[in-house]
Enzyme design. Structure first.
Site: not given
Length: 279
Positions: A83, A177
């Site tokens: 990721d 995020h």
């Protein structure tokens, strides 16, 4: 079941019109809790190791090896994904280690350089049969590296996918995020336009800040891969805090990290079921 390719899980989700959950590993205890939650739900899961996580552990291979071993022993299909790799070298290392997929994140680069770097990673990955995710539009948050309020343009996204050959695209549609409150407002019409404009699956980053009903609506509008990290970290950390508060004399760290690991299982199972039945 065993370690599987991310492509297989993504294709399955696309065919069924559901969401595929992708959860981030932080350390061995979260790895075990995530696999336990997937087994409790009886559903496949993508386990993710970020570049930040690899750096924390001093390298990618040790945690990756543990994740692959856990996947091989799991009773449900599990794939391993890299990721947010801003390093091309790390992406190539993950490919060599046998990851099912990598996300090369060139969003910090000027557009032309992003395209060139992403294309290089994709060409290398595809030779090894590895699935590639990229990002366009700068999902908000994450240490200031992404601009809050950014949105992915469907025409630019289509051009980017055509130029790079990526298999999935993370898009900016209102999430951010590292949110600890689930109050992000997603742009559902934009998700639908992106879905119509692209022939690859869409990925929602920053899903920890998105409420259940909004995630379900996003899947219905065209999202496929749903990334969750901070939300689950909260369950782990709260359980550790509670255990330490109730047991102030404890010195064996296994006892309190076990509490954190066990706290992940029901929430992982719940999220997997929620995404898998969304239409």
């Amino acid at each position: 079941m065993t370690l599987v390719k991310t492509r297989d899980l993504m294709n399955r989700a696309l065919e069924r019109g559901v969401g595929q959950a992708a959860f981030n590993i932080v350390h061995l205890e979260t790895l075990e809790g995530l696999v336990g939650g997937a087994e409790a739900a009886g559903l496949p899961v993508i386990l993710q190791i970020s570049e930040n996580c690899a750096n924390f552990h001093g390298g990618l291979e040790p945690l990756a090896s543990a994740a692959m071993a856990a996947a091989r022993q799991a009773s449900v299909p599990v794939s391993i994904h890299l990721d947010h790799a801003e390093s091309e070298e790390l992406a190539l290392e993950a490919i060599g280690l046998g990851f099912g997929s990598v996300m090369y994140d060139g969003a910090h680069l000027p557009y032309d350089l992003n395209v060139a770097a992403t294309r290089r990673v994709t060409e290398h990955a595809h030779k090894a049969g590895v699935y590639v995710e990229a990002e366009l539009g700068k999902v908000g948050g994450k240490d200031g590296a992404h601009a809050p309020g950014a949105r992915t343009d469907p025409c630019e996204a289509a051009a980017f996918v055509a130029a790079t050959g990526v298999d999935a695209l993370a898009v900016a549609v209102g999430s951010s995020h590292a949110m600890t409150e689930r109050k992000a407002v997603l742009d559902l019409p934009l998700i639908a336009r992106l879905k119509s404009a692209l022939d690859v699956p869409l990925v929602l980053h920053g899903s920890s800040g998105v409420a259940d009903d909004a995630i379900v609506a996003a899947i219905g509008s065209g999202m496929t891969k749903i990334n969750v990290s901070t939300h689950l970290n909260g369950f782990f950390t709260r359980a550790v805090r509670d255990y330490l508060a109730a047991n102030p004399a404890v010195v064996d760290s296994r006892k309190y990290v076990k509490a954190g690991r066990e706290a992940l299982v029901p929430e992982v199972s719940r999220l997997l079921a929620l995404f898998a039945r969304a239409t």
